[in-house]
Design an enzyme around this catalytic site. Sequence first.
Site, PDB file in Angstrom:
ATOM      1  N   THR A  53       0.832  -1.202   0.000  1.00  0.00           N
ATOM      2  CA  THR A  53       0.000   0.000   0.000  1.00  0.00           C
ATOM      3  C   THR A  53       0.861   1.243   0.000  1.00  0.00           C
ATOM      4  OG1 THR A  53      -1.694  -1.194   1.245  1.00  0.00           O
ATOM      5  CG2 THR A  53      -1.844   1.201   1.230  1.00  0.00           C
ATOM      6  N   THR A  54       1.868   1.285   0.867  1.00  0.00           N
ATOM      7  CA  THR A  54       2.790   2.427   0.910  1.00  0.00           C
ATOM      8  C   THR A  54       3.502   2.597  -0.413  1.00  0.00           C
ATOM      9  OG1 THR A  54       3.107   2.066   3.278  1.00  0.00           O
ATOM     10  CG2 THR A  54       4.765   3.392   2.155  1.00  0.00           C
ATOM     11  N   TYR A 145      -2.515 -10.498   3.373  1.00  0.00           N
ATOM     12  CA  TYR A 145      -2.541  -9.081   3.757  1.00  0.00           C
ATOM     13  C   TYR A 145      -3.959  -8.690   4.168  1.00  0.00           C
ATOM     14  CZ  TYR A 145      -1.363  -4.054   3.226  1.00  0.00           C
ATOM     15  OH  TYR A 145      -1.134  -2.704   3.431  1.00  0.00           O
ATOM     16  N   LYS A 175      -0.058 -10.130   7.342  1.00  0.00           N
ATOM     17  CA  LYS A 175       0.137  -8.734   7.729  1.00  0.00           C
ATOM     18  C   LYS A 175      -1.223  -8.251   8.221  1.00  0.00           C
ATOM     19  CE  LYS A 175       1.415  -4.064   6.372  1.00  0.00           C
ATOM     20  NZ  LYS A 175       1.850  -3.127   5.308  1.00  0.00           N
ATOM     21  N   GLY A 200       0.515  -4.054  10.966  1.00  0.00           N
ATOM     22  CA  GLY A 200       0.718  -3.007   9.984  1.00  0.00           C
ATOM     23  C   GLY A 200       0.417  -1.610  10.480  1.00  0.00           C
ATOM     24  N   SER A 219       4.627   1.924   8.154  1.00  0.00           N
ATOM     25  CA  SER A 219       5.157   2.752   7.066  1.00  0.00           C
ATOM     26  C   SER A 219       5.960   3.940   7.573  1.00  0.00           C
ATOM     27  CB  SER A 219       4.013   3.241   6.181  1.00  0.00           C
ATOM     28  OG  SER A 219       3.035   3.925   6.951  1.00  0.00           O
TER      29      SER A 219
END
Length: 306
Positions: A53-54, A145, A175, A200, A219
């Site tokens: 996603t990041t 995920y 995750k 996460g 992140s």
Amino acid sequence: MTSALRYAYRGLVVPVFTPFKANAERSVNAYLIPRYSDYLKSNNIDGVLANGTTGEGMTMSVSERKEVAEAWVEAARRNGQHLIVQVGGAPLADVKELARHAQSLDVDAVLCLPELYYRPSDVEELVDYVKQVSEAAPKVPLLYYHFPDMSNVRVHMGKFLESVRDRIPNLVGIKFTSTNLEEGSHAVDVENKRYVVFLGSNLIIPAGSACGIDSFMPSSTNLFPELLRSIVRHSSEGDYATAKTKQQRVVCAFRKLSQLGPVLSAMKAAMSHISPIAVGPSRKPLRSFDTEEDQRRLMTILKALI
């Protein structure tokens, strides 16, 4: 029952931004990835997640995602970093192709989002989906995920992992990007802690640690690597008072950056100012902070944070 593949990595993994050029196409800037890897290594970061996603992986074509994965494989090997590549968020045929490609690169693990349109609605549908992905790359450890706020797949992770049993031999964990720590702790406890659970969330590391989670993918590590390593270390040592105090600094940073717009885009813009790595703008539909007013507001916030 144990997974057919051993997966020993535990600890901190940073979900990296994908460097894009500041052109109209926002082209992938893979040339920057070796320096990015060096920056993380210099800050004692030994785990990397690419195309998540990041990393805006779901905005990229299959060929672009392969290019980024290949660049990270080369850089991570040189620096002795553990590399996970996210392959989901695409049509199943493309997900399988990306999984096969990641296996051919001999990455350390593959992470996969669920189907995002015809999404799984219950445990059995999710097991079936993950099983199909696993069969495309059976020799690489696989992580699922779980990010319900983005994927809208709200299958309980404890019940999911309990239902897998021996049906997905290379599934080694998840995750878990959620603040539901009852669910997270349930996942940790499945089959005597058979599966690794990577938290996460950037905002609840001490609380997650107190629930038995020992691995993390926040992140914010991109921006504050020393701070995040410290939070994880104090949490693992049971020094929750110190960990909570430091965690509040991350919470404050998120709140301030979110005042600018989507926090992911704001973090990416901030990365170019508070680190030596200029990762470039975000891709649409995410917003880029490239106007003079955007930069002025960003710098005002960063001065208060640093």
